[in-house]
Design a protein around this motif. Sequence first.
Motif, PDB file in Angstrom:
ATOM      1  N   PHE A  52       0.889  -0.983   0.177  1.00 54.45           N
ATOM      2  CA  PHE A  52       0.031  -0.062   0.050  1.00 54.45           C
ATOM      3  C   PHE A  52       0.811   1.167  -0.023  1.00 54.45           C
ATOM      4  O   PHE A  52       1.650   1.344  -0.822  1.00 54.45           O
ATOM      5  N   ASP A  53       0.729   2.290   0.942  1.00 58.15           N
ATOM      6  CA  ASP A  53       1.442   3.193   1.065  1.00 58.15           C
ATOM      7  C   ASP A  53       2.823   2.974   1.592  1.00 58.15           C
ATOM      8  O   ASP A  53       3.426   3.965   1.845  1.00 58.15           O
ATOM      9  N   MET A 228      -6.405  -8.632   0.540  1.00 62.90           N
ATOM     10  CA  MET A 228      -7.571  -7.854   0.774  1.00 62.90           C
ATOM     11  C   MET A 228      -8.842  -8.192   0.189  1.00 62.90           C
ATOM     12  O   MET A 228      -9.875  -8.270   0.440  1.00 62.90           O
ATOM     13  N   ARG A 256     -15.208   0.515  12.898  1.00 57.87           N
ATOM     14  CA  ARG A 256     -15.419   1.944  12.702  1.00 57.87           C
ATOM     15  C   ARG A 256     -17.007   2.241  12.537  1.00 57.87           C
ATOM     16  O   ARG A 256     -17.416   3.303  12.924  1.00 57.87           O
ATOM     17  N   PHE A 282     -14.537   3.924  18.064  1.00 63.22           N
ATOM     18  CA  PHE A 282     -13.414   3.615  17.227  1.00 63.22           C
ATOM     19  C   PHE A 282     -12.558   5.028  17.218  1.00 63.22           C
ATOM     20  O   PHE A 282     -11.307   4.670  16.709  1.00 63.22           O
ATOM     21  N   ARG A 290      -7.120  -0.142  13.259  1.00 64.35           N
ATOM     22  CA  ARG A 290      -7.103   1.139  12.223  1.00 64.35           C
ATOM     23  C   ARG A 290      -6.674   0.715  10.848  1.00 64.35           C
ATOM     24  O   ARG A 290      -7.236   1.532  10.001  1.00 64.35           O
ATOM     25  N   GLN A 291      -6.226  -0.482  10.379  1.00 60.72           N
ATOM     26  CA  GLN A 291      -6.077  -0.725   9.140  1.00 60.72           C
ATOM     27  C   GLN A 291      -7.189  -1.450   8.671  1.00 60.72           C
ATOM     28  O   GLN A 291      -7.897  -1.321   7.539  1.00 60.72           O
ATOM     29  N   SER A 294     -10.104   0.660   7.918  1.00 61.43           N
ATOM     30  CA  SER A 294     -10.046   2.017   7.139  1.00 61.43           C
ATOM     31  C   SER A 294     -10.855   2.052   5.873  1.00 61.43           C
ATOM     32  O   SER A 294     -11.375   1.147   5.558  1.00 61.43           O
ATOM     33  N   PRO A 295     -11.167   3.235   5.442  1.00 64.78           N
ATOM     34  CA  PRO A 295     -12.284   3.442   4.592  1.00 64.78           C
ATOM     35  C   PRO A 295     -11.420   2.490   3.234  1.00 64.78           C
ATOM     36  O   PRO A 295     -10.367   2.690   2.783  1.00 64.78           O
ATOM     37  N   GLY A 296     -12.593   1.831   2.618  1.00 65.12           N
ATOM     38  CA  GLY A 296     -12.112   1.162   1.524  1.00 65.12           C
ATOM     39  C   GLY A 296     -11.912  -0.271   1.741  1.00 65.12           C
ATOM     40  O   GLY A 296     -11.972  -1.172   0.884  1.00 65.12           O
ATOM     41  N   ILE A 297     -11.537  -0.666   2.816  1.00 67.85           N
ATOM     42  CA  ILE A 297     -11.252  -2.055   3.561  1.00 67.85           C
ATOM     43  C   ILE A 297     -12.441  -2.211   4.120  1.00 67.85           C
ATOM     44  O   ILE A 297     -13.126  -3.360   4.001  1.00 67.85           O
TER      45      ILE A 297
ATOM     46  N   PHE B 355      -5.244   2.680   0.543  1.00 65.86           N
ATOM     47  CA  PHE B 355      -5.673   1.556   1.390  1.00 65.86           C
ATOM     48  C   PHE B 355      -5.036   1.604   2.869  1.00 65.86           C
ATOM     49  O   PHE B 355      -3.777   1.899   2.715  1.00 65.86           O
ATOM     50  N   GLY B 356      -5.590   1.275   3.853  1.00 65.20           N
ATOM     51  CA  GLY B 356      -4.832   1.582   4.955  1.00 65.20           C
ATOM     52  C   GLY B 356      -4.457   2.856   5.591  1.00 65.20           C
ATOM     53  O   GLY B 356      -4.726   3.915   4.448  1.00 65.20           O
ATOM     54  N   GLU B 357      -3.810   2.950   6.641  1.00 60.94           N
ATOM     55  CA  GLU B 357      -3.357   4.365   6.863  1.00 60.94           C
ATOM     56  C   GLU B 357      -1.988   4.635   6.056  1.00 60.94           C
ATOM     57  O   GLU B 357      -1.373   3.799   5.739  1.00 60.94           O
ATOM     58  N   LYS B 362       7.065   9.592   5.457  1.00 65.96           N
ATOM     59  CA  LYS B 362       8.052  10.018   4.472  1.00 65.96           C
ATOM     60  C   LYS B 362       7.391  11.139   3.853  1.00 65.96           C
ATOM     61  O   LYS B 362       8.209  11.544   2.947  1.00 65.96           O
ATOM     62  N   TYR B 387     -12.212   8.810   8.792  1.00 66.84           N
ATOM     63  CA  TYR B 387     -13.701   9.076   8.346  1.00 66.84           C
ATOM     64  C   TYR B 387     -13.823   9.615   6.738  1.00 66.84           C
ATOM     65  O   TYR B 387     -15.186   9.780   6.644  1.00 66.84           O
ATOM     66  N   ASP B 389     -14.431   8.760   4.043  1.00 70.84           N
ATOM     67  CA  ASP B 389     -14.676   7.523   3.186  1.00 70.84           C
ATOM     68  C   ASP B 389     -15.552   7.662   2.245  1.00 70.84           C
ATOM     69  O   ASP B 389     -16.220   6.626   1.482  1.00 70.84           O
TER      70      ASP B 389
END
Lengths: 429, 429, 429
Positions: A52-53, A228, A256, A282, A290-291, A294-297, B355-357, B362, B387, B389
């Motif tokens: 991911f990020d 995922m 959440r 939450f 937290r993961q 999270s939005p989209g998951i 996706f995720g935090e 970085k 939130y 989302d």
Amino acid sequence: MKREGELMHQFMEKLYPICRSITGDGVRKTLEIIQGMIPLKIQEVPSGTKVFDWEIPKEWNIRDAYILDEEGRKIVDFKKSNLHVVSYSAPVDKVVTLDELQNHLYSIEEQPDAIPYITSYYEERWGFCITHHQRMQLKEGKYRVYIDSELKDGSLTYGELIIPGESEEEVFLSTYVCHPSMANNELSGPVLTTYLAKWILSNSRKYTYRIIFIPETIGSITYLSRNMDTMKTNIIAGFNISCVGDERAYSYLSSRSGNTLADKVALNILTFKKLDFKSYSFLERGSDERQYCSPGIDLPVASIMRSKFGEYPEYHTSLDNMDLVTPTGLQGSFDIYTECIELIERNETYKINCFGEPQLGKRGLYPTLSTKESGRIVRNMMNFLAYADGKNDLVDISNTINVPVKELYSIIDNLYKNGLIVTVDRNAM
Amino acid sequence: MKREGELMHQFMEKLYPICRSITGDGVRKTLEIIQGMIPLKIQEVPSGTKVFDWEIPKEWNIRDAYILDEEGRKIVDFKKSNLHVVSYSAPVDKVVTLDELQNHLYSIEEQPDAIPYITSYYEERWGFCITHHQRMQLKEGKYRVYIDSELKDGSLTYGELIIPGESEEEVFLSTYVCHPSMANNELSGPVLTTYLAKWILSNSRKYTYRIIFIPETIGSITYLSRNMDTMKTNIIAGFNISCVGDERAYSYLSSRSGNTLADKVALNILTFKKLDFKSYSFLERGSDERQYCSPGIDLPVASIMRSKFGEYPEYHTSLDNMDLVTPTGLQGSFDIYTECIELIERNETYKINCFGEPQLGKRGLYPTLSTKESGRIVRNMMNFLAYADGKNDLVDISNTINVPVKELYSIIDNLYKNGLIVTVDRNAM
Amino acid sequence: MKREGELMHQFMEKLYPICRSITGDGVRKTLEIIQGMIPLKIQEVPSGTKVFDWEIPKEWNIRDAYILDEEGRKIVDFKKSNLHVVSYSAPVDKVVTLDELQNHLYSIEEQPDAIPYITSYYEERWGFCITHHQRMQLKEGKYRVYIDSELKDGSLTYGELIIPGESEEEVFLSTYVCHPSMANNELSGPVLTTYLAKWILSNSRKYTYRIIFIPETIGSITYLSRNMDTMKTNIIAGFNISCVGDERAYSYLSSRSGNTLADKVALNILTFKKLDFKSYSFLERGSDERQYCSPGIDLPVASIMRSKFGEYPEYHTSLDNMDLVTPTGLQGSFDIYTECIELIERNETYKINCFGEPQLGKRGLYPTLSTKESGRIVRNMMNFLAYADGKNDLVDISNTINVPVKELYSIIDNLYKNGLIVTVDRNAM
């Protein structure tokens, strides 16, 4: 008290001394020991892998570390407590003044006897953690600081256990194995999860169980980045298992959205056990939910804990030790989680199979001896049927008629056997 | 205190003496003076024009009015207070006994020093308003009553300012200019609205602003009858601006549904400013929201006031004067309304872009120096992202994570710059 | 007090002595007497008929029953109280010892002067009910027990009255006629229902009324099994009428869902009458609502009672007699139910017929004389119009604007006459 509490506490003693971090041999050794109990599959993901990020960091290992005073006395020794070294500390070997040393020391003024737990995963530095009491006694002079650690390309290690069930739908359990010698947060989580896995393996089951032992944050991000789609399709409920070992409280941390099956089940079980549990929103999250949420998951993941991370004084210090976590504390968590899993397994959307109330008498469902107890059972049965309308699931009915699911299981079995109820596919509704 | 409060109060002094009613030269003069500040377009709608269920009444103008006692002393004089004459009084010039005069006098026994504000728009009659104190002192005898007024076919006058934005979607501000010399209700409204228009003109904007200065009730009905379709299509939020000048309270009057964007924004801003505001339901309405929120029109219009009409003792009397309204009172309203408009301009439905935090470090979004303040910013940022989302708008997120929007603006800018969030079109959802 | 209370109480005296059960001549005689008041259609359903999960039982009739002591004294006599015999007792004629007799006696230790009401519909046995006081005085010795009853193939009897209206949509009233000589539970129900039927017959009506007099449980199941489809299609609201005769309380028992039109109407009327009524959830059900609201049937049926079954000390004993039920108690129920029916008849979804507020003055809807009373009417009228948006029905508006429907009826008539409102078909929405 049941036996699991003692066994879990003994197992914990074995894992406690290992120096874990988010990567490295401490995690590997921990997972291997757990593998001795349950058929864990151990995975390695190379440093530098994009998740991911994020990116998998270098692997960190440490052999030794200490501080020597001018007289050559080892005043701080990693071998005595692995909390003494900042996790992910770069190697160092030099003589410094007290002033320079102070810049690399961590202690807690308010808890002068505690060694704090400090990490520096994503910035290269070195440091020692000591009690504030000791820090106050340090004299002017020269100190030799020595950390024999290594940061190198390696891998992130995690453990995964998929226990297949009749259905592809999954129940998900996640716990983390990245903390050095601390007990409630966090050795209680992997230990309880190991015993839950053993218990699940020993029972027949409807659902598939996905159980993972990962480093926190980077581990859940890594695992999600690889799984995922399957997880979003299959998982119907999950729990992040953390801080489950002391005796002082029960805590519930919502997902959440707050209204997933995991939340419903956790709240039902906790409420009817009449435990005086604390409910956290939450916004008070702090672990891998937290993961997962999270939005989209948006996985249906909640947490049931004893004393929640950040909410007890020993949290993230050397005081979170084996005295804090007890067989009774672990057993309490084991009982709650097994009841939750049992409820998930038994939860269905039920529908009465006739119009109007059925005639219980002709089926022998009416007790011949009318006692207070039998009256309660009949009342619960009639109330169950009144709400078995093909819309409410078992948790809904239990909540509405205010009867613990434990008391409804045999009633459901009886009604089922007599053809008075059917289950309805919630996906087809 | 900021400068606008003083400027508004000075501007109000200029408009205060004018005798306004729902039609006539008082309204025209008022709008011309406002036109000196903002590029208002003045509209005339002829008497007799059908507007929804109503008809534009005859235009009313008054030059002079008084009552003379037997000694020829002018005991009541329109020139001293334009409240002395019932608004829309027919002309009269005759000598009457005290008994006859009493039938045409209005006073308030409970407020013996107040001249009441009385109107008779839709029934032809004449009358004088005086203090109860003065009324009690009137002696038997003859009185000459003189009202030099005129009711004739003319027109209803209103002012309109459309300030174009990037979008055709509109924010709507409405205020009324039909009250004679009274201050909180109602010269504060047009004065504040003038300064809000100046402020809007001086800033870049996303939305188009529709700002109108009208006579109450018949004016809003007239304006709606000519613009309803466009308004229903374009207006996303609006406010009826009235009673915004004293210092004693903040009040919120909800729209009919209570859950429009105007309501959400008003409640968010008022709540986070920690003002101890009073909340009124739509059942306590009394101004042009009666028309804007009526069934079939249903515009998203709420009101933020200081002391609400009908809820303060000086309401609709000569005691509602320039002492009651203060620069501080006006400034408070200006600040709230500009914050509401800023929030409407910035309100979007946000969605996290990974996706995720995300890894804040970085990107330099993690503060290098860890302070209490920087910790709060990071927590707010992570909560905002949790939130974001694609379903919650900024107001929802602010409410959920309990952080004022003011503190979120720079966080949003930072996240946006770093590509970590996108906006979602709420209409396309 | 109005006249109906007295008339109902007198009518009740006539029905009180009859020995009713779920089948048999007592029910028939009761229905015939009611038929003298309203054009009831009496139906017979043969024993053995399958009705949903049940079967019509054998018909039970009883001619005489008593217990003789050794001296031949009639110490228990069915002719003195029909509660003395367990309902559906098998015939018996033998001499027994006190010990054997005790196994067939029923009394209440806590209420030593009460004869309990006991039934044994679905299990063949015999028994006598006596006061605990009498039971304590029984001496050792022989007793002759004699029950001249008969259990034979016959039929279940019920009464039905369909009063046609303009619409096929139905209002449903159900009451039960299976209890022997008891007053609040349950002769008050059939008596009130008879007078409600008379009242409905004497008025013009929009809806069709389905009114039934049945034995409890088996009767409602039987009736549903024959009429369910029509009932599910046509019934818009219904009430199970039971326990409506004493003066001590008002009670409301909700339908299963709690939000049907019957619930809305009952709550609106009870609330605005400012009666201090008790609200019971469906979990506290106990009469035929158990069938009417069961899953898959789901009729909109609620109950308004005085003292609810099971909630008053005399319930199901000889103490629930004609002293407990009063003309005032019955009148209170009559008033509530007629108000509920009137509201159902008048309940519509209204929509204002113009944009903005209408001009009341030109239609003479504004009172010429402004009084406190007329001000209230105008305010209620404007508030009614503000919520007449084609979505709220009359009950919703009454609740929202906090005005009893009684005060809105004439306002609605006025608005209707002036073309200011229309009704909207709720099914077409």
